[in-house]
Design a protein around this motif. Structure first.
Motif, PDB file in Angstrom:
ATOM      1  N   ARG A  37      37.960  67.071 126.164  1.00 25.16           N
ATOM      2  CA  ARG A  37      36.945  67.653 127.028  1.00 25.16           C
ATOM      3  C   ARG A  37      37.530  67.814 128.438  1.00 25.16           C
ATOM      4  NH1 ARG A  37      31.465  67.018 125.697  1.00 25.16           N
ATOM      5  NH2 ARG A  37      31.983  65.048 124.660  1.00 25.16           N
ATOM      6  N   ARG A  38      38.069  68.994 128.726  1.00 26.36           N
ATOM      7  CA  ARG A  38      38.712  69.259 130.011  1.00 26.36           C
ATOM      8  C   ARG A  38      37.804  69.993 130.992  1.00 26.36           C
ATOM      9  NH1 ARG A  38      39.333  70.210 134.371  1.00 26.36           N
ATOM     10  NH2 ARG A  38      41.046  71.238 135.483  1.00 26.36           N
ATOM     11  N   ALA A  39      37.204  71.107 130.572  1.00 25.91           N
ATOM     12  CA  ALA A  39      36.463  71.969 131.502  1.00 25.91           C
ATOM     13  C   ALA A  39      34.956  71.810 131.405  1.00 25.91           C
ATOM     14  CB  ALA A  39      36.839  73.435 131.259  1.00 25.91           C
ATOM     15  N   GLY A  40      34.479  71.130 130.361  1.00 24.55           N
ATOM     16  CA  GLY A  40      33.037  70.964 130.205  1.00 24.55           C
ATOM     17  C   GLY A  40      32.323  72.207 129.716  1.00 24.55           C
ATOM     18  N   THR A  41      33.061  73.122 129.118  1.00 25.58           N
ATOM     19  CA  THR A  41      32.443  74.342 128.598  1.00 25.58           C
ATOM     20  C   THR A  41      31.813  74.065 127.236  1.00 25.58           C
ATOM     21  OG1 THR A  41      34.538  75.001 127.590  1.00 25.58           O
ATOM     22  CG2 THR A  41      34.093  75.817 129.803  1.00 25.58           C
ATOM     23  N   GLU A  42      30.842  74.894 126.864  1.00 20.50           N
ATOM     24  CA  GLU A  42      30.206  74.752 125.561  1.00 20.50           C
ATOM     25  C   GLU A  42      31.164  75.240 124.473  1.00 20.50           C
ATOM     26  OE1 GLU A  42      26.398  76.488 125.181  1.00 20.50           O
ATOM     27  OE2 GLU A  42      25.565  75.490 126.957  1.00 20.50           O
ATOM     28  N   VAL A  43      31.164  74.535 123.355  1.00 22.05           N
ATOM     29  CA  VAL A  43      32.033  74.920 122.244  1.00 22.05           C
ATOM     30  C   VAL A  43      31.243  74.902 120.947  1.00 22.05           C
ATOM     31  CG1 VAL A  43      34.163  74.090 123.333  1.00 22.05           C
ATOM     32  CG2 VAL A  43      32.819  72.529 121.906  1.00 22.05           C
ATOM     33  N   PHE A  44      31.673  75.726 120.020  1.00 24.81           N
ATOM     34  CA  PHE A  44      31.124  75.700 118.662  1.00 24.81           C
ATOM     35  C   PHE A  44      31.652  74.454 117.965  1.00 24.81           C
ATOM     36  CE2 PHE A  44      31.503  76.669 114.136  1.00 24.81           C
ATOM     37  CZ  PHE A  44      30.202  77.050 113.845  1.00 24.81           C
ATOM     38  N   LEU A  70      40.135  77.584 124.876  1.00 21.29           N
ATOM     39  CA  LEU A  70      41.080  77.250 123.816  1.00 21.29           C
ATOM     40  C   LEU A  70      40.386  76.932 122.491  1.00 21.29           C
ATOM     41  CD1 LEU A  70      43.525  75.013 125.892  1.00 21.29           C
ATOM     42  CD2 LEU A  70      43.761  77.439 125.330  1.00 21.29           C
ATOM     43  N   LYS A  71      39.310  76.169 122.535  1.00 21.79           N
ATOM     44  CA  LYS A  71      38.612  75.806 121.287  1.00 21.79           C
ATOM     45  C   LYS A  71      38.088  77.048 120.579  1.00 21.79           C
ATOM     46  CE  LYS A  71      36.470  73.017 118.314  1.00 21.79           C
ATOM     47  NZ  LYS A  71      35.452  73.832 117.664  1.00 21.79           N
ATOM     48  N   ASP A  72      37.629  78.035 121.330  1.00 21.79           N
ATOM     49  CA  ASP A  72      37.149  79.278 120.716  1.00 21.79           C
ATOM     50  C   ASP A  72      38.277  79.946 119.926  1.00 21.79           C
ATOM     51  OD1 ASP A  72      34.762  78.795 121.933  1.00 21.79           O
ATOM     52  OD2 ASP A  72      34.903  80.404 123.416  1.00 21.79           O
ATOM     53  N   ALA A  73      39.486  79.943 120.506  1.00 26.22           N
ATOM     54  CA  ALA A  73      40.631  80.555 119.815  1.00 26.22           C
ATOM     55  C   ALA A  73      40.980  79.780 118.553  1.00 26.22           C
ATOM     56  CB  ALA A  73      41.833  80.625 120.749  1.00 26.22           C
ATOM     57  N   VAL A  74      40.882  78.450 118.606  1.00 23.13           N
ATOM     58  CA  VAL A  74      41.146  77.632 117.419  1.00 23.13           C
ATOM     59  C   VAL A  74      40.137  77.960 116.324  1.00 23.13           C
ATOM     60  CG1 VAL A  74      41.175  75.280 116.496  1.00 23.13           C
ATOM     61  CG2 VAL A  74      42.249  75.768 118.713  1.00 23.13           C
ATOM     62  N   ASP A  75      38.857  78.050 116.685  1.00 17.88           N
ATOM     63  CA  ASP A  75      37.826  78.378 115.695  1.00 17.88           C
ATOM     64  C   ASP A  75      38.092  79.729 115.052  1.00 17.88           C
ATOM     65  OD1 ASP A  75      36.450  76.017 116.142  1.00 17.88           O
ATOM     66  OD2 ASP A  75      35.182  76.888 117.700  1.00 17.88           O
ATOM     67  N   THR A  89      43.452  70.239 120.557  1.00 16.97           N
ATOM     68  CA  THR A  89      43.190  71.282 121.538  1.00 16.97           C
ATOM     69  C   THR A  89      42.252  70.747 122.622  1.00 16.97           C
ATOM     70  OG1 THR A  89      42.529  73.604 121.771  1.00 16.97           O
ATOM     71  CG2 THR A  89      41.224  72.255 120.257  1.00 16.97           C
ATOM     72  N   ALA A  90      41.732  71.644 123.448  1.00 22.03           N
ATOM     73  CA  ALA A  90      40.776  71.298 124.498  1.00 22.03           C
ATOM     74  C   ALA A  90      39.658  72.319 124.470  1.00 22.03           C
ATOM     75  CB  ALA A  90      41.448  71.287 125.868  1.00 22.03           C
ATOM     76  N   ASP A  91      38.530  71.954 125.084  1.00 22.04           N
ATOM     77  CA  ASP A  91      37.459  72.949 125.165  1.00 22.04           C
ATOM     78  C   ASP A  91      37.962  74.189 125.897  1.00 22.04           C
ATOM     79  OD1 ASP A  91      37.635  71.658 127.628  1.00 22.04           O
ATOM     80  OD2 ASP A  91      35.479  71.306 127.824  1.00 22.04           O
ATOM     81  N   ALA A  92      38.656  73.961 127.020  1.00 21.24           N
ATOM     82  CA  ALA A  92      39.236  75.062 127.796  1.00 21.24           C
ATOM     83  C   ALA A  92      40.248  74.487 128.768  1.00 21.24           C
ATOM     84  CB  ALA A  92      38.146  75.826 128.555  1.00 21.24           C
TER      85      ALA A  92
END
Length: 684
Positions: free
Chosen positions: A255-262, A233-238, A220-223
């Motif tokens: 790492r596409r958008a540089g957003t914070e991920v869990f 996207l990573k939030d949905a995977v989690d 997946t990707a961060d977003a």
């Protein structure tokens, strides 16, 4: 074959007419055939220059291929497979029908799809641009075949390093990007089976697919970025994994958008960390032709997604032949299919087909309306796109946003247009042909499905005379027919069920973990258990042209008349006031079913007396276009229609609204869920 093709080219001073007749067996009809009410008389032959330079140069060449398939069906496909695909181990047996409908093609042959898409080009076109990627913000990245080969090999080695092996399932949940293609190709290279899930699907939908596939890993990707907004996207995977997916061992995150991920230590790994130390070459895993290449989930009438399973050899053959035949691919082309890789169109005509034939293709991350409605046209202008392949929904939306807008851009690079995903109504066809293609580009309206893997019925642009709204003729070797409920051929001009009478290489092999559903859904015993039932209604006119009328479950029975919804929609959209329309049925105590039309106008949504006035005029319009029986009893106006993020109209939701029932289905995949309330309250 139970019909014979014959043709006669009749030349008149202003145009060439192709008459392609069908002679069918006369059989007792077991059903009231679906009534076809569309009568399209406009025809558009290819120019002499286009035909002379086409891969299939004229109708004689098309008919010669059809004759070869008729004379020796297995020999026809075997010859094409040997000429088109690079085999590690050549096959000796073409088709095994002993366990119908679980057909096998080229079973004892061995190959690798990634090798056929990348390695085969390293000597002849290593430095040729394989992919031009335009990001949502306009940033452009180009990658050559040599560079793409290295990236795929490094990811393939990375996947092996985390324990992914041949036969393991890997779910890909990515934004449109070069990396999405790399992930798919890397799976194919090591014999892992990928299952791509569209990045707009909810965590619940993602969870269902991960569990059904028994996935070992998720990529997946961060977003992703769409229209200036991040899609996390990573939030949905989690969230999906938190519901419970015991089989998933690793989650690879680009790492596409540089957003914070869990982050879950030990499970999650950054893409760049996975590939940074990997070697630049990965030996392909040579697999049997029947080895599953991918599983792709598609909606089913029961609401439970169907895991369509495609093979390696037959699927690749279909993708490559259709690139050459239908898209008339040339080495100088810049090919752009606007579909997301989460759909079958993005598999066959983004991730695999274009690369296998050595094309330069364009991939776009964003949406056609951002930052303005000219985005598609600017992309074509800037990158000198030669082949443009998009959906009727997008075409109709772009008409509404600015019918004259394409004229502000230089679209002279275009040489071929394509339509995919649903039947295209004639008026949208004409706008696409005249305004975008400037009346000089053949328009290939393609009929095919997730289950067929590649085009089944479509014009070969150097051969077919086009009729707006018709997908024209079956591809050589594809035995399409229109039949009644018992599988008997219907007369020319009569509607019925669209079937394919012989197995073909690119068709699905089964439904993942559900072979009985596969058998019952696609090869019903009522039709002898051997015909592939497409689920679409269609008719074939006196000239042999196929016209798709809509899904079988979108056929209306109004006062004993069976009407295809697509034809009523086409009549509505032909009205100058209408931008888009969707037609469904609702129960009627006298008629059986009544027609309900959901309509988007080109102007503002009308209310009150104005809405009643326009609704009345549209009823009369449909009555004059088709006949009184087709007049909608109920017309509702909205600013839009409920659509998935890929642009597909959710007609099942519209049927629920039309019946006055509460919506209980999951609406998380809708681009615009608020529109449901507007349509619910709309004037009736």
């Amino acid at each position: 074959m139970d019909y014979a093709l014959h043709y006669n080219l009749m030349k008149t001073p202003d145009k060439t007419h192709l008459l392609l007749g069908l002679s069918t067996n006369k059989m007792e009809k077991r059903m009231a055939t679906i009534e076809s009410v569309m009568h399209e008389t406009r025809v558009f032959p290819p120019s002499a220059a286009f035909s002379e330079n086409a891969n299939i140069p004229g109708m004689d060449a098309y008919l010669d291929l059809c004759a070869q398939a008729e004379a020796d069906y297995e020999g026809f496909w075997g010859k094409l497979a040997r000429e088109t695909i690079l085999w590690k181990k050549p096959f000796t047996h073409v088709l095994d029908e002993s366990n119908a409908p679980f057909y096998k093609w080229f079973e004892d042959g061995e190959l690798n799809v990634s090798y056929n898409c990348l390695d085969r080009h390293l000597e002849s076109r290593a430095e040729k641009t394989a992919i031009i990627f335009e990001a949502d913000d306009g940033t452009v990245t180009e990658i050559s075949y040599r560079e793409l080969h290295v990236d795929v090999c490094k990811m393939a080695n990375g996947l092996k390093s985390i324990g992914i092996e041949k036969g393991d399932r890997v779910v890909v949940y990515m934004p449109m990007s070069i990396e999405a293609v790399v992930a798919m190709q890397a799976c194919a290279r090591i014999g892992a089976i990928h299952s791509v899930v569209f990045g707009g699907f909810s965590a619940k939908s993602l969870h269902e697919r991960i569990v059904d596939a028994g996935a070992s890993a998720v990529i997946t990707a961060d977003a992703g970025m769409r229209g200036g907004r991040a899609v996390h996207l990573k939030d949905a995977v989690d969230e999906a994994l938190a519901i419970g997916c015991d089989t998933v061992r690793k989650v690879v995150v680009y790492r596409r958008a540089g957003t914070e991920v869990f982050w879950t230590n030990g499970r999650d790994i950054w893409w760049e960390d996975l590939v940074s130390s990997q070697g630049e070459y990965c030996e392909p895993e040579w697999v049997g032709a029947e080895h599953p290449l991918f599983i792709l989930y598609t909606s089913g009438s029961t609401g439970k997604p169907k895991g369509v399973q495609h093979s390696t050899g037959g699927y690749l053959l279909g993708a490559m032949l259709s690139m050459k035949w239908v898209f008339d691919h040339r080495d100088t082309d810049v090919f752009w299919c606007t579909a997301d890789v989460g759909w079958i169109t993005g598999h066959s005509y983004v991730a695999y087909g274009p690369l296998a034939v050595g094309s330069t293709q364009l991939i776009f991350e964003g949406v056609p309306t951002y930052p303005d409605a000219g985005r598609f046209w600017k992309i074509i202008q800037d990158h000198k796109v030669t082949i443009f392949y998009t959906a009727p929904t997008a075409i109709r939306s772009l008409i509404k946003l600015g019918a004259d807008l394409p004229k502000s851009y230089d679209l002279s690079s275009l040489r071929l247009l394509g339509s995919v995903g649903e039947p295209i109504n004639p008026e949208a066809w004409m706008w696409y042909y005249e305004t975008v293609g400037q009346s000089r580009c053949p328009l290939v309206d393609t009929w095919w499905q997730t289950e067929t893997g590649s085009h089944m019925i479509a014009p070969l642009p150097g051969a077919a005379i086009l009729k707006p709204g018709s997908c024209t003729y079956p591809l050589p070797g594809i035995r399409a027919a229109i039949v009644d409920e018992a599988g008997h051929d219907v007369d020319a001009g009569k509607g019925g069920f669209l079937v394919i009478k012989r197995p073909f290489p690119s068709q699905l092999r089964t439904l993942w973990n559900d072979p009985e559903r596969y058998r019952h859904a696609y090869f019903p015993e009522e039709m002898g258990g051997k015909y592939y039932l497409s689920g679409d209604s269609a008719n074939c006119d006196a000239n042999g042209y196929f016209w798709i009328m809509g899904r079988i479950d979108d056929v209306l029975n109004v006062s004993g008349h069976r009407l295809g919804t697509m034809e009523i929609e086409s009549a509505l959209v032909a009205n100058p006031l209408v931008a888009e329309a969707a037609v469904v049925g609702k129960p009627h105590e006298i008629k059986g079913e009544a027609i309900v039309a959901f309509v988007v106008l080109k102007g503002m949504r009308p209310e009150g007396e104005k809405a009643k006035e326009i609704a009345a005029s549209l009823r009369e319009w449909v009555g004059s276009e088709i006949g009184p029986i087709a007049k909608p009893e109920d017309i509702r106006f909205g600013e839009n229609l409920p659509k998935t993020r890929s642009g597909k109209i959710m007609r099942r939701l519209l049927r629920t609204l039309a019946r006055g029932e509460e919506i209980t289905q999951d609406v998380s995949t809708l681009e615009n869920p608020a529109i449901l309330e507007q349509l619910k309250e709309a004037i009736r």
